[in-house]
Each structure stands twice: as structure tokens, then as C-alpha cells.
Design a protein around this motif. Structure first.
Motif, PDB file in Angstrom:
ATOM      1  N   PHE A  87       0.821  -1.116   0.128  1.00  0.00           N
ATOM      2  CA  PHE A  87       0.042   0.135  -0.061  1.00  0.00           C
ATOM      3  C   PHE A  87       0.979   1.130   0.050  1.00  0.00           C
ATOM      4  CE2 PHE A  87      -3.449  -2.839   1.590  1.00  0.00           C
ATOM      5  CZ  PHE A  87      -4.353  -2.315   0.734  1.00  0.00           C
ATOM      6  N   VAL A  88       0.718   2.317  -0.795  1.00  0.00           N
ATOM      7  CA  VAL A  88       1.354   3.460  -1.073  1.00  0.00           C
ATOM      8  C   VAL A  88       0.366   4.565  -0.661  1.00  0.00           C
ATOM      9  CG1 VAL A  88       2.591   5.038  -2.305  1.00  0.00           C
ATOM     10  CG2 VAL A  88       2.876   2.336  -2.504  1.00  0.00           C
ATOM     11  N   SER A  89       0.192   5.180   0.479  1.00  0.00           N
ATOM     12  CA  SER A  89      -0.818   6.223   0.850  1.00  0.00           C
ATOM     13  C   SER A  89      -0.298   7.200   1.708  1.00  0.00           C
ATOM     14  CB  SER A  89      -2.039   5.340   1.617  1.00  0.00           C
ATOM     15  OG  SER A  89      -3.050   6.034   1.954  1.00  0.00           O
ATOM     16  N   ALA A  90      -1.026   8.245   1.888  1.00  0.00           N
ATOM     17  CA  ALA A  90      -0.999   9.375   2.922  1.00  0.00           C
ATOM     18  C   ALA A  90      -1.675   9.027   4.209  1.00  0.00           C
ATOM     19  CB  ALA A  90      -1.596  10.601   2.249  1.00  0.00           C
ATOM     20  N   VAL A  91      -2.339   7.866   4.162  1.00  0.00           N
ATOM     21  CA  VAL A  91      -3.227   7.630   5.285  1.00  0.00           C
ATOM     22  C   VAL A  91      -1.961   7.162   6.474  1.00  0.00           C
ATOM     23  CG1 VAL A  91      -4.609   6.134   6.347  1.00  0.00           C
ATOM     24  CG2 VAL A  91      -5.069   6.961   4.398  1.00  0.00           C
ATOM     25  N   ASN A  92      -1.959   7.755   7.765  1.00  0.00           N
ATOM     26  CA  ASN A  92      -0.903   7.483   8.457  1.00  0.00           C
ATOM     27  C   ASN A  92      -1.338   6.927   9.753  1.00  0.00           C
ATOM     28  OD1 ASN A  92       1.947   7.447   9.316  1.00  0.00           O
ATOM     29  ND2 ASN A  92       1.806   9.546  10.451  1.00  0.00           N
ATOM     30  N   ASP A  93      -2.513   6.271   9.876  1.00  0.00           N
ATOM     31  CA  ASP A  93      -3.196   5.862  11.282  1.00  0.00           C
ATOM     32  C   ASP A  93      -2.927   4.699  11.268  1.00  0.00           C
ATOM     33  OD1 ASP A  93      -5.674   4.426  12.669  1.00  0.00           O
ATOM     34  OD2 ASP A  93      -5.626   6.702  13.304  1.00  0.00           O
ATOM     35  N   ILE A  94      -2.560   4.209  12.598  1.00  0.00           N
ATOM     36  CA  ILE A  94      -1.981   2.785  13.015  1.00  0.00           C
ATOM     37  C   ILE A  94      -3.092   1.835  12.700  1.00  0.00           C
ATOM     38  CG2 ILE A  94      -2.641   2.845  15.319  1.00  0.00           C
ATOM     39  CD1 ILE A  94       0.338   1.181  13.783  1.00  0.00           C
ATOM     40  N   ALA A 100      -4.432  -3.062   6.626  1.00  0.00           N
ATOM     41  CA  ALA A 100      -3.707  -3.323   5.327  1.00  0.00           C
ATOM     42  C   ALA A 100      -2.919  -4.811   5.664  1.00  0.00           C
ATOM     43  CB  ALA A 100      -2.772  -2.212   4.886  1.00  0.00           C
ATOM     44  N   TYR A 101      -2.264  -5.038   6.777  1.00  0.00           N
ATOM     45  CA  TYR A 101      -1.553  -6.014   6.968  1.00  0.00           C
ATOM     46  C   TYR A 101      -2.390  -7.324   7.282  1.00  0.00           C
ATOM     47  CZ  TYR A 101       2.865  -3.283   7.448  1.00  0.00           C
ATOM     48  OH  TYR A 101       3.891  -2.451   7.388  1.00  0.00           O
ATOM     49  N   GLU A 102      -3.537  -6.944   7.659  1.00  0.00           N
ATOM     50  CA  GLU A 102      -4.620  -8.311   7.974  1.00  0.00           C
ATOM     51  C   GLU A 102      -5.127  -8.777   6.727  1.00  0.00           C
ATOM     52  OE1 GLU A 102      -6.140  -6.408  12.522  1.00  0.00           O
ATOM     53  OE2 GLU A 102      -7.391  -6.418  10.748  1.00  0.00           O
ATOM     54  N   LEU A 103      -5.352  -7.849   5.692  1.00  0.00           N
ATOM     55  CA  LEU A 103      -5.897  -7.969   4.252  1.00  0.00           C
ATOM     56  C   LEU A 103      -4.884  -8.769   3.315  1.00  0.00           C
ATOM     57  CD1 LEU A 103      -8.017  -4.780   3.821  1.00  0.00           C
ATOM     58  CD2 LEU A 103      -9.001  -7.128   4.201  1.00  0.00           C
TER      59      LEU A 103
END
Length: 361
Positions: A87-94, A100-103
Motif C-alpha cells: 500500500f502506498v498512501s498518505a493515510v498514517n493511522d495505525i 492493510a496487513y490483515e488483508l
């Protein structure tokens, strides 16, 4: 997986913002790979139908179908489930990163993009994926035969651990070649010493000793999935950073399981899974990721926790300088019954002078 006619890895970039796609495509081409572009999930699926990529760089926030949904679709399809997704994103919430990792994503790159970080993460996961494919193909061949193939299985997995250890050594934040060598040798020495004790003489076999030496080489392999900035700044992390750092245990386990999705009864793999996941569990239950206590923690992980902790104290970590031998031993003693198994720690003190250390200690 298919590759283009020049045999270069194909990397698919999926982002609804053209400038982001073009920036990443330029980086990928500079690395010597082939970049394919898509501005939506629909375009990406069409592209995959024409040409199967070796990796997908995927934005999260997109119209109609977002990156999370696309990742789920990829992992549900036997043809695409093994393609590494970053994933390449500006989203920065843990929580977003954990989702993302769970998927099934293998990594997460935060915008704005830095070429050096993109280069490192793309190269690491292409190497890991290639190794996993080779090992899976090796396993398929091995399943067709009997005893002779079982011996080959052992040797292939030895090579796998050597290759994974060598890959880890290239990352200075994991500890380097000397740390890996020290921990591996010392885990073996600790196991051999336990074999002479009344409590563990029937539990620690020659096979156990051999397996823990191999498993120790990859105990921190999960740090390959942790951002450099967190590994380098371990002394000054936010609570969210600490949570992400702690995921290296489960991420390491996932890396090993990816090579053996059907599981394995091989002693190297089974012990490595225990060591990688549980080497930060504490005797008093204050460790992670599972909060195990006492002998709930696998013996191999308890051994590794001691020899790894000792070498880290001597070498220094997280920006902290290394301790003297006397200081390190005092610190280890203060953690008896807290971090460390008291019985194992007693054995450690008896053989400590025999353990491998950095020169001059």
C-alpha cells in the motif's frame, strides 16, 4: 509468474491521481523494472488480465472501489493471491496500517514518497517473493518422493534460513552480520548447556540444538517490514510507533508462513515460527505479541530472548551505546523473573564466559 519479454519484473501502480502514478512509474523505471499504470481498480483488473505483475503498488483512497477492497479481491483469487501488495498512501493511522496487513499486504509506504525507501521496500519484497516461489516449487517436487526427498527438504530449508539471514544482515537496523552470528552461536551453546541439566536433558536433543542455531539466524526477520525511521529511532518513539515496531514478531511469522502456506512438520520451520513470534515474550507476562507467561513461552523463544538481550546490551541498540560486560550482566540479573526465565538465566550465568561476544568484551 509471467514477466515481460525482457524478463524484467513488472510492477503495477494503481492510484486515481495521475501525478502519483507518474512519480512512482518514474521511480520503478529508474530501478530497472517495468511499470504498468492504472487509475482505478477496474483498469487494474483489466491490466492484470492481460499481464500478471510481480508486485502491485496500491493506493487506499480511490473512488468506487478502494484499495482495501481490491486487496481482498486479489487475495481471494488463486491466480493473484501470491502477488505481493504494497500500500502506498498518505493515510498514517495505525489502525489503517494494521488493516492493510490483515488483508494480506506485505508492506506500507507512506506519502510523500522517497526514492530510497521505495527502492528498498520494492527490492526486499521482490527478493522475498522470488525466494518463496522457489521454495514452494521445491516443496511441490519434494512431495512426490519419500526418504531421499525428506533429506533434500532439510537441506533446502537450511539454505532458506541462510538466505533469509543474509538478507537480514543487509539491513543495518536489524543488527548486522556480527549480531546474527553471535545470537546463533550463543543459542546453540545455551541449548547444549541445558542438555546437561536434570530439568531439560530429555527435552533438548541434538535436533533441538541444531534447529535453534538455524532459527536464531532469522529471529528478527520481521524488521524488514518495519519502516527504517522507527528502527533507527527506537529510543524516541510515539505509542503508535511502538505498536508498529512490535508487529515485527507477527510480520516475521507471516514471512516464514508465506513460504510454507500449508504448514510444515520440519523442525527448522516449527522452531523458527516459535522463535520469531515469541522471542519478545517476558516470563512475567509483560511481553508481546501474546502476553504469554512462564512456560507458556516456547523453550526456544526463552533461550533466544536471553542471548539476544545480552548481545544487544553489549552492542547497543536504538541509538543507545553498548554496555560493559559487568553492566550488561547486572542488567540481565535485574530482569530475573521479569523478562527472563530464572532457571535459564542461572544456566546463562554459568556459561556466559563461553558465549560469543564482540571483540574486546
Amino acid at each position: 509468474m509471467e514477466q515481460n519479454e525482457n524478463n524484467k519484473p513488472v510492477i503495477l501502480i494503481v492510484d486515481d491521481v495521475n501525478i502519483n502514478v507518474e512519480l512512482l512509474a518514474d521511480m520503478i523505471e529508474r530501478m530497472g523494472y517495468v511499470a504498468r499504470q492504472a487509475n482505478s481498480v477496474r483498469e487494474a483488473i483489466e491490466q492484470i488480465g492481460r499481464e500478471l505483475p510481480q508486485m502491485i503498488l496500491l493506493d487506499i483512497v480511490m473512488p468506487e472501489v478502494d484499495g482495501y477492497q481490491m486487496c481482498e479481491m486479489l487475495k481471494a483469487n488463486p491466480r493473484t493471491r501470491k502477488i505481493p501488495v504494497i500500500f502506498v498512501s498518505a493515510v498514517n493511522d495505525i489502525t489503517d496500517k494494521q488493516k492493510a496487513y490483515e488483508l494480506g499486504a506485505v508492506d506500507f509506504i507512506h506519502k510523500p514518497l522517497e526514492y530510497s525507501e521505495v527502492l528498498m521496500r520494492v527490492n526486499i519484497h521482490l527478493k522475498l517473493n522470488r525466494m518463496q516461489q522457489q521454495l514452494e516449487e521445491s516443496n511441490r517436487r519434494m512431495n512426490k518422493v519419500i526418504s531421499e526427498q525428506a533429506l533434500k527438504m532439510d537441506e533446502e530449508q537450511r539454505r532458506f534460513f541462510r538466505a533469509m539471514a543474509k538478507l537480514a544482515e543487509t539491513n543495518p537496523c536489524i543488527g548486522g552480520e556480527q549480531h546474527m552470528a553471535n545470537v546463533s552461536v550463543n543459542a546453540r551453546l545455551m541449548a547444549q548447556a541445558l542438555n546437561f541439566t536434570d530439568r531439560y536433558e530429555n527435552e533438548v536433543s541434538n535436533a533441538f540444538v541444531e534447529a535453534i542455531e538455524m532459527a536464531a539466524q532469522v529471529h528478527d526477520i520481521g524488521n524488514l517490514a518495519v519502516p527504517y525511521r522507527i528502527l533507527e529511532g527506537a529510543a524516541s518513539l510515539t505509542p503508535e510507533d511502538v505498536k508498529l515496531l512490535h508487529t515485527h514478531t507477527v510480520r516475521g511469522e507471516e514471512i516464514l508462513k508465506a513460504a510454507y502456506p500449508e504448514g510444515s512438520t520440519n523442525r527448522f520451520i516449527q522452531m523458527a515460527l516459535d522463535v520469531v513470534r515469541s522471542h519478545h515474550e517476558n516470563w512475567d507476562g509483560s511481553g508481546y505479541p501474546d502476553g504469554l507467561t512462564g512456560e507458556q513461552i516456547p523453550l526456544s523463544a526463552r533461550i533466544l530472548h536471553i542471548v539476544d538481550g545480552y548481545d544487544c546490551l553489549l552492542e547497543g541498540s536504538g541509538g543507545e551505546p553498548g554496555m560493559t560486560r559487568a553492566e550488561a550482566l547486572e542488567k540481565m540479573r535485574s530482569e530475573e523473573g521479569k523478562q527472563y526465565d530464572p532457571y535459564l538465566l542461572d544456566v546463562f550465568f554459568k556459561i556466559e564466559r563461553q558465549l560469543k561476544k564482540k571483540p574486546g568484551v
